[in-house]
Design a protein around this motif. Sequence first.
Motif, PDB file in Angstrom:
ATOM      1  N   GLY A  42       0.832  -1.195   0.000  1.00  0.00           N
ATOM      2  CA  GLY A  42       0.000   0.000   0.000  1.00  0.00           C
ATOM      3  C   GLY A  42       0.868   1.247   0.000  1.00  0.00           C
ATOM      4  N   LEU A  43       0.395   2.310  -0.628  1.00  0.00           N
ATOM      5  CA  LEU A  43       1.168   3.564  -0.680  1.00  0.00           C
ATOM      6  C   LEU A  43       1.525   4.066   0.717  1.00  0.00           C
ATOM      7  CD1 LEU A  43      -0.552   5.553  -3.562  1.00  0.00           C
ATOM      8  CD2 LEU A  43       1.766   4.630  -3.520  1.00  0.00           C
ATOM      9  N   ASP A  44       0.642   3.827   1.682  1.00  0.00           N
ATOM     10  CA  ASP A  44       0.912   4.282   3.044  1.00  0.00           C
ATOM     11  C   ASP A  44       2.075   3.532   3.690  1.00  0.00           C
ATOM     12  OD1 ASP A  44      -0.740   1.994   2.965  1.00  0.00           O
ATOM     13  OD2 ASP A  44      -1.438   2.355   5.013  1.00  0.00           O
ATOM     14  N   GLU A  45       2.491   2.410   3.108  1.00  0.00           N
ATOM     15  CA  GLU A  45       3.608   1.630   3.639  1.00  0.00           C
ATOM     16  C   GLU A  45       4.952   2.019   3.017  1.00  0.00           C
ATOM     17  OE1 GLU A  45       2.450  -2.704   4.292  1.00  0.00           O
ATOM     18  OE2 GLU A  45       1.018  -2.019   2.770  1.00  0.00           O
ATOM     19  N   ALA A  46       4.944   2.857   1.992  1.00  0.00           N
ATOM     20  CA  ALA A  46       6.165   3.220   1.263  1.00  0.00           C
ATOM     21  C   ALA A  46       7.280   3.755   2.168  1.00  0.00           C
ATOM     22  CB  ALA A  46       5.852   4.225   0.162  1.00  0.00           C
ATOM     23  N   PRO A  47       6.990   4.644   3.119  1.00  0.00           N
ATOM     24  CA  PRO A  47       8.079   5.170   3.946  1.00  0.00           C
ATOM     25  C   PRO A  47       8.812   4.106   4.755  1.00  0.00           C
ATOM     26  CG  PRO A  47       6.122   6.547   4.167  1.00  0.00           C
ATOM     27  CD  PRO A  47       5.717   5.313   3.421  1.00  0.00           C
ATOM     28  N   ALA A  59       7.440   2.010  -9.165  1.00  0.00           N
ATOM     29  CA  ALA A  59       6.269   2.134  -8.298  1.00  0.00           C
ATOM     30  C   ALA A  59       5.151   1.204  -8.754  1.00  0.00           C
ATOM     31  CB  ALA A  59       5.789   3.576  -8.260  1.00  0.00           C
ATOM     32  N   ALA A  60       4.988   1.035 -10.053  1.00  0.00           N
ATOM     33  CA  ALA A  60       3.929   0.166 -10.574  1.00  0.00           C
ATOM     34  C   ALA A  60       4.129  -1.295 -10.179  1.00  0.00           C
ATOM     35  CB  ALA A  60       3.855   0.280 -12.095  1.00  0.00           C
ATOM     36  N   LEU A  62       5.462  -2.185  -7.231  1.00  0.00           N
ATOM     37  CA  LEU A  62       5.359  -2.294  -5.780  1.00  0.00           C
ATOM     38  C   LEU A  62       4.000  -1.971  -5.215  1.00  0.00           C
ATOM     39  CD1 LEU A  62       8.662  -0.559  -4.633  1.00  0.00           C
ATOM     40  CD2 LEU A  62       8.144  -2.998  -4.591  1.00  0.00           C
ATOM     41  N   PHE A  63       3.388  -0.903  -5.688  1.00  0.00           N
ATOM     42  CA  PHE A  63       2.244  -0.347  -4.996  1.00  0.00           C
ATOM     43  C   PHE A  63       0.916  -0.726  -5.618  1.00  0.00           C
ATOM     44  CE2 PHE A  63       5.804   2.667  -4.351  1.00  0.00           C
ATOM     45  CZ  PHE A  63       6.009   2.360  -3.006  1.00  0.00           C
ATOM     46  N   ALA A  64       0.060  -1.278  -4.778  1.00  0.00           N
ATOM     47  CA  ALA A  64      -1.304  -1.604  -5.182  1.00  0.00           C
ATOM     48  C   ALA A  64      -2.128  -0.346  -5.025  1.00  0.00           C
ATOM     49  CB  ALA A  64      -1.836  -2.720  -4.303  1.00  0.00           C
ATOM     50  N   VAL A  65      -2.442   0.293  -6.116  1.00  0.00           N
ATOM     51  CA  VAL A  65      -3.176   1.560  -6.080  1.00  0.00           C
ATOM     52  C   VAL A  65      -4.565   1.359  -6.627  1.00  0.00           C
ATOM     53  CG1 VAL A  65      -3.039   3.999  -6.551  1.00  0.00           C
ATOM     54  CG2 VAL A  65      -0.987   2.621  -6.708  1.00  0.00           C
TER      55      VAL A  65
END
Length: 65
Positions: A42-47, A59-60, A62-65
Amino acid sequence: MALANARRHGVANRVALAAADLARPLGLAGFDLVVSNPPYVGLDEAPGLATDVRDHEPAAALFAV
């Protein structure tokens, strides 16, 4: 994505990429099961990701958007 990565890393002249229907050459009408590695973060987990993952994977991928 694969072509963009090959160009980015300067190897596009050394790899061949192809898009294909994998069922047709195998003589199959379809598949009962397909296994993949879809985006899973999730984008919120990126940091909280390790920098060698966050800073070097597209990013595509890694992140489920």
